[in-house]
Design a protein around this motif. Structure first.
Motif, PDB file in Angstrom:
ATOM      1  N   VAL A   1      76.646-102.011  47.283  1.00  0.00           N
ATOM      2  CA  VAL A   1      75.637-102.869  47.220  1.00  0.00           C
ATOM      3  C   VAL A   1      75.055-103.147  48.906  1.00  0.00           C
ATOM      4  O   VAL A   1      73.929-102.714  49.179  1.00  0.00           O
ATOM      5  CB  VAL A   1      75.532-104.244  46.845  1.00  0.00           C
ATOM      6  CG1 VAL A   1      74.222-104.934  46.974  1.00  0.00           C
ATOM      7  CG2 VAL A   1      75.953-104.105  45.266  1.00  0.00           C
ATOM      8  N   GLY A   2      76.111-103.262  49.754  1.00  0.00           N
ATOM      9  CA  GLY A   2      75.826-103.318  51.205  1.00  0.00           C
ATOM     10  C   GLY A   2      75.462-101.904  51.682  1.00  0.00           C
ATOM     11  O   GLY A   2      74.419-102.008  52.455  1.00  0.00           O
ATOM     12  N   SER A   3      76.006-101.059  51.335  1.00  0.00           N
ATOM     13  CA  SER A   3      75.656 -99.726  51.862  1.00  0.00           C
ATOM     14  C   SER A   3      74.164 -99.194  51.331  1.00  0.00           C
ATOM     15  O   SER A   3      73.457 -98.755  52.262  1.00  0.00           O
ATOM     16  CB  SER A   3      76.397 -98.481  51.567  1.00  0.00           C
ATOM     17  OG  SER A   3      76.626 -98.207  49.843  1.00  0.00           O
ATOM     18  N   GLY A   4      73.857 -99.493  50.183  1.00  0.00           N
ATOM     19  CA  GLY A   4      72.485 -99.383  49.740  1.00  0.00           C
ATOM     20  C   GLY A   4      71.466-100.193  50.811  1.00  0.00           C
ATOM     21  O   GLY A   4      70.399 -99.926  51.079  1.00  0.00           O
TER      22      GLY A   4
ATOM     23  N   CYS B   1      61.042-100.284  51.320  1.00  0.00           N
ATOM     24  CA  CYS B   1      62.631-100.225  51.833  1.00  0.00           C
ATOM     25  C   CYS B   1      63.161-101.323  52.173  1.00  0.00           C
ATOM     26  O   CYS B   1      64.172-101.718  51.997  1.00  0.00           O
ATOM     27  CB  CYS B   1      62.727 -98.960  52.771  1.00  0.00           C
ATOM     28  SG  CYS B   1      62.586 -97.419  52.066  1.00  0.00           S
ATOM     29  N   VAL B   2      62.483-102.131  53.088  1.00  0.00           N
ATOM     30  CA  VAL B   2      62.658-103.137  53.913  1.00  0.00           C
ATOM     31  C   VAL B   2      62.775-104.547  52.762  1.00  0.00           C
ATOM     32  O   VAL B   2      64.044-105.126  52.879  1.00  0.00           O
ATOM     33  CB  VAL B   2      61.778-103.775  54.965  1.00  0.00           C
ATOM     34  CG1 VAL B   2      60.531-104.318  54.432  1.00  0.00           C
ATOM     35  CG2 VAL B   2      62.748-104.750  56.033  1.00  0.00           C
ATOM     36  N   MET B   3      62.038-104.539  51.906  1.00  0.00           N
ATOM     37  CA  MET B   3      62.103-105.391  50.638  1.00  0.00           C
ATOM     38  C   MET B   3      63.418-105.152  49.983  1.00  0.00           C
ATOM     39  O   MET B   3      63.945-106.095  49.345  1.00  0.00           O
ATOM     40  CB  MET B   3      60.982-105.782  50.029  1.00  0.00           C
ATOM     41  CG  MET B   3      59.620-106.225  50.942  1.00  0.00           C
ATOM     42  SD  MET B   3      60.031-107.601  51.601  1.00  0.00           S
ATOM     43  CE  MET B   3      60.331-108.988  50.330  1.00  0.00           C
TER      44      MET B   3
ATOM     45  N   LEU C   1      69.038-106.478  48.241  1.00  0.00           N
ATOM     46  CA  LEU C   1      70.309-106.164  48.134  1.00  0.00           C
ATOM     47  C   LEU C   1      71.255-107.127  49.051  1.00  0.00           C
ATOM     48  O   LEU C   1      72.235-107.614  48.882  1.00  0.00           O
ATOM     49  CB  LEU C   1      70.564-104.772  48.440  1.00  0.00           C
ATOM     50  CG  LEU C   1      69.969-103.808  47.692  1.00  0.00           C
ATOM     51  CD1 LEU C   1      70.199-102.369  47.850  1.00  0.00           C
ATOM     52  CD2 LEU C   1      70.625-103.687  46.320  1.00  0.00           C
ATOM     53  N   ARG C   2      70.783-107.460  50.179  1.00  0.00           N
ATOM     54  CA  ARG C   2      71.418-108.488  51.060  1.00  0.00           C
ATOM     55  C   ARG C   2      71.730-109.727  50.442  1.00  0.00           C
ATOM     56  O   ARG C   2      72.584-110.337  50.507  1.00  0.00           O
ATOM     57  CB  ARG C   2      70.756-108.493  52.468  1.00  0.00           C
ATOM     58  CG  ARG C   2      70.915-107.143  53.207  1.00  0.00           C
ATOM     59  CD  ARG C   2      69.889-107.427  54.519  1.00  0.00           C
ATOM     60  NE  ARG C   2      70.325-108.762  55.246  1.00  0.00           N
ATOM     61  CZ  ARG C   2      68.979-109.394  55.722  1.00  0.00           C
ATOM     62  NH1 ARG C   2      67.821-108.705  55.955  1.00  0.00           N
ATOM     63  NH2 ARG C   2      69.416-110.504  56.422  1.00  0.00           N
ATOM     64  N   ALA C   3      70.727-110.203  49.752  1.00  0.00           N
ATOM     65  CA  ALA C   3      70.768-111.504  48.935  1.00  0.00           C
ATOM     66  C   ALA C   3      71.933-111.564  47.935  1.00  0.00           C
ATOM     67  O   ALA C   3      72.848-112.231  47.735  1.00  0.00           O
ATOM     68  CB  ALA C   3      69.416-111.932  48.322  1.00  0.00           C
ATOM     69  N   LEU C   4      71.803-110.217  47.511  1.00  0.00           N
ATOM     70  CA  LEU C   4      72.934-109.889  46.175  1.00  0.00           C
ATOM     71  C   LEU C   4      74.209-109.891  46.817  1.00  0.00           C
ATOM     72  O   LEU C   4      75.335-110.480  46.280  1.00  0.00           O
ATOM     73  CB  LEU C   4      72.730-108.780  45.415  1.00  0.00           C
ATOM     74  CG  LEU C   4      71.457-108.802  44.482  1.00  0.00           C
ATOM     75  CD1 LEU C   4      71.208-107.371  43.860  1.00  0.00           C
ATOM     76  CD2 LEU C   4      71.690-109.892  43.280  1.00  0.00           C
ATOM     77  N   VAL C   5      74.483-109.255  48.076  1.00  0.00           N
ATOM     78  CA  VAL C   5      75.737-109.110  48.698  1.00  0.00           C
ATOM     79  C   VAL C   5      75.956-110.428  49.357  1.00  0.00           C
ATOM     80  O   VAL C   5      77.308-110.745  49.244  1.00  0.00           O
ATOM     81  CB  VAL C   5      75.650-108.464  49.963  1.00  0.00           C
ATOM     82  CG1 VAL C   5      76.802-108.399  50.899  1.00  0.00           C
ATOM     83  CG2 VAL C   5      75.562-106.982  49.515  1.00  0.00           C
TER      84      VAL C   5
ATOM     85  N   GLN D   1      72.299-105.802  58.009  1.00  0.00           N
ATOM     86  CA  GLN D   1      71.856-104.438  57.119  1.00  0.00           C
ATOM     87  C   GLN D   1      72.451-104.606  55.642  1.00  0.00           C
ATOM     88  O   GLN D   1      72.289-104.051  54.898  1.00  0.00           O
ATOM     89  CB  GLN D   1      72.471-103.370  57.586  1.00  0.00           C
ATOM     90  CG  GLN D   1      72.013-102.932  59.089  1.00  0.00           C
ATOM     91  CD  GLN D   1      72.538-103.551  60.029  1.00  0.00           C
ATOM     92  OE1 GLN D   1      73.813-103.893  60.025  1.00  0.00           O
ATOM     93  NE2 GLN D   1      71.861-104.182  61.041  1.00  0.00           N
ATOM     94  N   GLY D   2      73.343-105.589  55.566  1.00  0.00           N
ATOM     95  CA  GLY D   2      73.913-105.954  54.213  1.00  0.00           C
ATOM     96  C   GLY D   2      75.384-106.016  54.294  1.00  0.00           C
ATOM     97  O   GLY D   2      76.217-106.299  53.446  1.00  0.00           O
TER      98      GLY D   2
END
Length: 304
Positions: free
Chosen positions: A76-79, A157-159, A164-168, A303-304
């Protein structure tokens, strides 16, 4: 370590992450996103390993209780990182930075949905105001006479990165109950390095010497920034340090103007102010409620 030193380290990490993002943006015309992710992750590893060795914490710091949780964090973070890097090649640096502030309000939403966390009127209002600020930032990008496909892709992309950052953030909140922060940091870089290699068939290039040096510098700077971020939380409470994340917009505007000749619009500045105010309100409220989400922050990157 004193709280002032913790704040200084936090601000140092913020500046370094913005510089790293600027380097990625500068090289984006030549280097594919997956390749940029590889350099950012691979060259952060020796910095992180050196830091652990200096601390004498190599063995204990890299102990893993749940390998699968690290793997999922890496995916998830790499995404999130890949989407963020892709956005840097399509949108101005300040806009990417400001739109990325959508992550904290989204984290509140996901905490309610995925963790069953009670979210009352104050935080619901702050979340809605923050998302309104995000829409305000988007207005100048979407109301030009001809909205390019690149701009639409950049916003998407930024959204996506923010989601994904929120999920991380939610995932790391669970991880810190059993995993060392240093292990989260190290295995994230390792997993992202390996996952980025899967993009080799999609058109990696041999960068020009100057570009190659810049990409290596981006990885080294990212590694140092991560160490500064992790160390900062050892000297000050997370709730005290969290608002300083928003200083990144000031440095993004400065670097965007000086390096890329990007002049921020009034609506972008207004929207950023709204999102920052919303984010700080959420931070203060969660601190008052005694929530433990801040424990996840040392293992996070922009970035994640």
């Amino acid at each position: 370590m004193s709280p002032l030193r913790g704040i200084a380290l936090k601000l140092t990490s913020v500046v370094l992450f913005v510089i790293m993002s600027a380097i990625v943006k500068f090289t984006s015309a030549e280097v594919p996103t997956g390749e940029a992710v590889f350099f950012r992750s691979f060259f952060a590893l020796p910095v992180i390993v050196g830091w652990l060795l200096l601390r004498g914490d190599m063995k204990a710091g890299l102990y893993v209780a749940s390998p699968m949780s690290h793997f999922l964090r890496g995916i998830v973070g790499s995404g999130a990182m890949a989407f963020n890097f892709a956005a840097l090649g399509l949108l101005p640096l300040p806009e990417v930075t400001a739109l990325g502030y959508a992550a904290p309000p989204l984290t509140v939403i996901f905490a309610a949905v995925l963790l069953g966390e009670t979210v009352r009127l104050f935080r619901i209002s702050a979340v809605l105001i923050g998302l309104l600020g995000v829409l305000v930032i988007m207005v100048p990008l979407l109301t030009v006479s001809e909205v390019s496909t690149a701009v639409l892709w950049g916003i998407g992309c930024v959204m996506s990165s923010a989601v994904l950052r929120a999920l991380v953030q939610i995932h790391i909140r669970r991880m810190v109950q059993t995993e060392q922060t240093s292990a989260i940091v190290f295995y994230f870089s390792l997993t992202t390095t390996l996952l980025s290699l899967l993009t080799v068939p999609f058109g990696w290039v041999m960068p020009e010497p100057v570009t190659l040096m810049m990409l290596i510098a981006a990885g080294l700077i990212g590694g140092v920034a991560q160490i500064c971020l992790t160390s900062a939380y050892k000297g000050a409470e997370a709730a005290l340090l969290a608002p300083f994340d928003y200083a990144s917009i000031l440095f993004a505007i400065l670097i965007g103007y000086l390096v890329f000749a990007e002049v921020p619009t009034v609506l972008m500045l207004v929207g950023s102010a709204i999102v920052v105010a919303s984010g700080i309100a959420i931070i203060l409220r969660e601190r008052a409620l005694g929530l433990k989400r801040f424990k996840a922050r040392p293992g996070m990157t922009p970035q994640g």
